[in-house]
Design a protein around this motif. Structure first.
Motif, PDB file in Angstrom:
ATOM      1  N   LEU A   1      28.371 -72.015 -11.288  1.00  0.00           N
ATOM      2  CA  LEU A   1      28.107 -72.855 -10.118  1.00  0.00           C
ATOM      3  C   LEU A   1      28.323 -72.076  -8.824  1.00  0.00           C
ATOM      4  O   LEU A   1      27.531 -72.182  -7.881  1.00  0.00           O
ATOM      5  CB  LEU A   1      28.993 -74.104 -10.137  1.00  0.00           C
ATOM      6  N   VAL A   2      29.391 -71.281  -8.778  1.00  0.00           N
ATOM      7  CA  VAL A   2      29.660 -70.479  -7.582  1.00  0.00           C
ATOM      8  C   VAL A   2      28.578 -69.411  -7.411  1.00  0.00           C
ATOM      9  O   VAL A   2      28.124 -69.149  -6.290  1.00  0.00           O
ATOM     10  CB  VAL A   2      31.075 -69.857  -7.635  1.00  0.00           C
ATOM     11  N   THR A   3      28.130 -68.826  -8.507  1.00  0.00           N
ATOM     12  CA  THR A   3      27.045 -67.842  -8.441  1.00  0.00           C
ATOM     13  C   THR A   3      25.786 -68.469  -7.845  1.00  0.00           C
ATOM     14  O   THR A   3      25.143 -67.889  -6.971  1.00  0.00           O
ATOM     15  CB  THR A   3      26.767 -67.263  -9.842  1.00  0.00           C
ATOM     16  N   GLU A   4      25.445 -69.669  -8.300  1.00  0.00           N
ATOM     17  CA  GLU A   4      24.284 -70.392  -7.746  1.00  0.00           C
ATOM     18  C   GLU A   4      24.504 -70.725  -6.271  1.00  0.00           C
ATOM     19  O   GLU A   4      23.566 -70.661  -5.475  1.00  0.00           O
ATOM     20  CB  GLU A   4      24.037 -71.676  -8.541  1.00  0.00           C
ATOM     21  N   TYR A   5      25.718 -71.091  -5.918  1.00  0.00           N
ATOM     22  CA  TYR A   5      26.062 -71.423  -4.530  1.00  0.00           C
ATOM     23  C   TYR A   5      25.836 -70.206  -3.628  1.00  0.00           C
ATOM     24  O   TYR A   5      25.268 -70.322  -2.540  1.00  0.00           O
ATOM     25  CB  TYR A   5      27.522 -71.883  -4.499  1.00  0.00           C
ATOM     26  N   ILE A   6      26.252 -69.032  -4.100  1.00  0.00           N
ATOM     27  CA  ILE A   6      26.032 -67.798  -3.340  1.00  0.00           C
ATOM     28  C   ILE A   6      24.533 -67.578  -3.155  1.00  0.00           C
ATOM     29  O   ILE A   6      24.062 -67.301  -2.045  1.00  0.00           O
ATOM     30  CB  ILE A   6      26.695 -66.590  -4.041  1.00  0.00           C
ATOM     31  N   ASP A   7      23.773 -67.710  -4.233  1.00  0.00           N
ATOM     32  CA  ASP A   7      22.317 -67.527  -4.147  1.00  0.00           C
ATOM     33  C   ASP A   7      21.661 -68.542  -3.211  1.00  0.00           C
ATOM     34  O   ASP A   7      20.703 -68.211  -2.512  1.00  0.00           O
ATOM     35  CB  ASP A   7      21.677 -67.635  -5.537  1.00  0.00           C
ATOM     36  N   THR A   8      22.178 -69.757  -3.199  1.00  0.00           N
ATOM     37  CA  THR A   8      21.617 -70.805  -2.343  1.00  0.00           C
ATOM     38  C   THR A   8      21.919 -70.543  -0.868  1.00  0.00           C
ATOM     39  O   THR A   8      21.033 -70.697  -0.016  1.00  0.00           O
ATOM     40  CB  THR A   8      22.179 -72.186  -2.757  1.00  0.00           C
ATOM     41  N   LEU A   9      23.145 -70.151  -0.560  1.00  0.00           N
ATOM     42  CA  LEU A   9      23.528 -69.971   0.838  1.00  0.00           C
ATOM     43  C   LEU A   9      23.087 -68.636   1.428  1.00  0.00           C
ATOM     44  O   LEU A   9      22.833 -68.548   2.630  1.00  0.00           O
ATOM     45  CB  LEU A   9      25.039 -70.125   0.999  1.00  0.00           C
ATOM     46  N   TRP A  10      22.998 -67.600   0.617  1.00  0.00           N
ATOM     47  CA  TRP A  10      22.714 -66.251   1.122  1.00  0.00           C
ATOM     48  C   TRP A  10      21.499 -66.186   2.053  1.00  0.00           C
ATOM     49  O   TRP A  10      21.580 -65.568   3.116  1.00  0.00           O
ATOM     50  CB  TRP A  10      22.557 -65.278  -0.041  1.00  0.00           C
ATOM     51  N   PRO A  11      20.361 -66.789   1.710  1.00  0.00           N
ATOM     52  CA  PRO A  11      19.187 -66.680   2.594  1.00  0.00           C
ATOM     53  C   PRO A  11      19.406 -67.285   3.987  1.00  0.00           C
ATOM     54  O   PRO A  11      18.629 -67.021   4.904  1.00  0.00           O
ATOM     55  CB  PRO A  11      18.089 -67.444   1.847  1.00  0.00           C
ATOM     56  N   GLN A  12      20.451 -68.075   4.140  1.00  0.00           N
ATOM     57  CA  GLN A  12      20.726 -68.699   5.431  1.00  0.00           C
ATOM     58  C   GLN A  12      21.510 -67.796   6.376  1.00  0.00           C
ATOM     59  O   GLN A  12      21.737 -68.151   7.532  1.00  0.00           O
ATOM     60  CB  GLN A  12      21.490 -70.010   5.223  1.00  0.00           C
ATOM     61  N   ILE A  13      21.946 -66.622   5.908  1.00  0.00           N
ATOM     62  CA  ILE A  13      22.683 -65.695   6.771  1.00  0.00           C
ATOM     63  C   ILE A  13      21.701 -65.094   7.772  1.00  0.00           C
ATOM     64  O   ILE A  13      20.707 -64.477   7.381  1.00  0.00           O
ATOM     65  CB  ILE A  13      23.361 -64.558   5.970  1.00  0.00           C
ATOM     66  N   GLN A  14      21.971 -65.299   9.035  1.00  0.00           N
ATOM     67  CA  GLN A  14      21.141 -64.709  10.084  1.00  0.00           C
ATOM     68  C   GLN A  14      21.422 -63.209  10.137  1.00  0.00           C
ATOM     69  O   GLN A  14      22.587 -62.797  10.028  1.00  0.00           O
ATOM     70  CB  GLN A  14      21.443 -65.368  11.429  1.00  0.00           C
ATOM     71  N   PRO A  15      20.400 -62.360  10.299  1.00  0.00           N
ATOM     72  CA  PRO A  15      20.600 -60.908  10.260  1.00  0.00           C
ATOM     73  C   PRO A  15      21.705 -60.403  11.184  1.00  0.00           C
ATOM     74  O   PRO A  15      22.486 -59.531  10.796  1.00  0.00           O
ATOM     75  CB  PRO A  15      19.234 -60.351  10.657  1.00  0.00           C
ATOM     76  N   GLN A  16      21.792 -60.940  12.393  1.00  0.00           N
ATOM     77  CA  GLN A  16      22.808 -60.465  13.332  1.00  0.00           C
ATOM     78  C   GLN A  16      24.221 -60.850  12.889  1.00  0.00           C
ATOM     79  O   GLN A  16      25.205 -60.234  13.296  1.00  0.00           O
ATOM     80  CB  GLN A  16      22.535 -60.974  14.753  1.00  0.00           C
ATOM     81  N   ARG A  17      24.312 -61.838  12.018  1.00  0.00           N
ATOM     82  CA  ARG A  17      25.618 -62.326  11.565  1.00  0.00           C
ATOM     83  C   ARG A  17      26.405 -61.246  10.836  1.00  0.00           C
ATOM     84  O   ARG A  17      27.628 -61.202  10.926  1.00  0.00           O
ATOM     85  CB  ARG A  17      25.402 -63.539  10.646  1.00  0.00           C
ATOM     86  N   PHE A  18      25.733 -60.358  10.133  1.00  0.00           N
ATOM     87  CA  PHE A  18      26.417 -59.323   9.349  1.00  0.00           C
ATOM     88  C   PHE A  18      27.325 -58.443  10.215  1.00  0.00           C
ATOM     89  O   PHE A  18      28.335 -57.945   9.732  1.00  0.00           O
ATOM     90  CB  PHE A  18      25.405 -58.451   8.597  1.00  0.00           C
ATOM     91  N   GLN A  19      26.961 -58.246  11.476  1.00  0.00           N
ATOM     92  CA  GLN A  19      27.748 -57.368  12.359  1.00  0.00           C
ATOM     93  C   GLN A  19      28.731 -58.127  13.240  1.00  0.00           C
ATOM     94  O   GLN A  19      29.506 -57.515  13.975  1.00  0.00           O
ATOM     95  CB  GLN A  19      26.811 -56.510  13.212  1.00  0.00           C
ATOM     96  N   GLU A  20      28.715 -59.439  13.186  1.00  0.00           N
ATOM     97  CA  GLU A  20      29.660 -60.219  13.975  1.00  0.00           C
ATOM     98  C   GLU A  20      31.068 -60.043  13.420  1.00  0.00           C
ATOM     99  O   GLU A  20      31.259 -59.885  12.225  1.00  0.00           O
ATOM    100  CB  GLU A  20      29.278 -61.702  13.964  1.00  0.00           C
ATOM    101  N   ARG A  21      32.048 -60.085  14.307  1.00  0.00           N
ATOM    102  CA  ARG A  21      33.455 -59.990  13.905  1.00  0.00           C
ATOM    103  C   ARG A  21      34.035 -61.394  13.854  1.00  0.00           C
ATOM    104  O   ARG A  21      33.784 -62.204  14.734  1.00  0.00           O
ATOM    105  CB  ARG A  21      34.251 -59.126  14.876  1.00  0.00           C
ATOM    106  N   GLU A  22      34.824 -61.630  12.816  1.00  0.00           N
ATOM    107  CA  GLU A  22      35.400 -62.951  12.649  1.00  0.00           C
ATOM    108  C   GLU A  22      36.640 -62.822  11.771  1.00  0.00           C
ATOM    109  O   GLU A  22      36.725 -61.917  10.940  1.00  0.00           O
ATOM    110  CB  GLU A  22      34.367 -63.858  11.986  1.00  0.00           C
ATOM    111  N   ALA A  23      37.561 -63.735  11.935  1.00  0.00           N
ATOM    112  CA  ALA A  23      38.759 -63.750  11.096  1.00  0.00           C
ATOM    113  C   ALA A  23      38.490 -64.635   9.879  1.00  0.00           C
ATOM    114  O   ALA A  23      38.559 -65.861   9.962  1.00  0.00           O
ATOM    115  CB  ALA A  23      39.954 -64.266  11.881  1.00  0.00           C
TER     116      ALA A  23
END
Length: 173
Positions: A106-128
């Motif tokens: 279920l968690v594997t499917e959840y990752i696959d479902t949410l992953w396409p929603q990551i905006q490209p610029q988000r990867f370089q954003e800093r966050e805690a």
């Protein structure tokens, strides 16, 4: 020494080494291998066996699950809180290994479902992450993968101590 425009452009251009899709495939490859390690455990030893005071593999597996599910939610939405049902590092393992594997899937499917929603610029954003671990989002994803590899390696040690041949570490398919 003078630099020309091409050298200056090259010095300020970011080179992507891996695409978002390749990073997801890399993570999911590790998840496939970790699933094989879970499957290799004898049912009774999954919940009871440990070495040197380390946690059982059921507990280690729940930590991996408990980081991945809220981790991908945090990566995508910036929401690092634990929601209902609570699924975090302290969540006890379900009663059977089959139920743990189902939760893993279920968690594997959840990752696959949410992953396409990551905006490209988000990867370089800093966050805690989880309100505590300051890093870039891609750094947090790498941490989630590294944590899984670390605990999977403990599973390999446990399996060998139990006389069970673990899956080949390179077989992520």
């Amino acid at each position: 020494m003078e630099t020309n425009n091409t050298e200056q452009e090259m010095a300020t251009t970011t080179t992507n080494v891996i695409s978002a899709e390749a990073l997801l495939d890399h993570w999911q490859g590790h998840r496939r291998l970790s699933r094989k390690v879970i499957e290799a455990f004898p049912e009774d030893q999954f919940y009871t066996f440990s070495i040197g005071g380390m946690r059982t593999y059921a507990q280690l597996t729940m930590e991996m699950i408990g980081l991945a599910a809220p981790g991908i939610r945090g990566v995508v939405f910036g929401d690092w809180t634990f929601s209902e049902p609570v699924l975090d590092y302290s969540t006890p393992a379900p009663a059977t290994k089959a139920e743990v594997l189902h939760l893993w899937d279920l968690v594997t499917e959840y990752i696959d479902t949410l992953w396409p929603q990551i905006q490209p610029q988000r990867f370089q954003e800093r966050e805690a992450a989880f309100g505590m671990y300051e890093n870039t989002i891609v750094g947090t994803i790498q941490y989630l993968i590294d944590n899984e590899i670390h605990h999977r390696a403990q599973g390999y040690v446990y399996l060998r101590a139990l006389g069970v041949e673990p899956p080949a570490f390179w077989d992520r398919y």
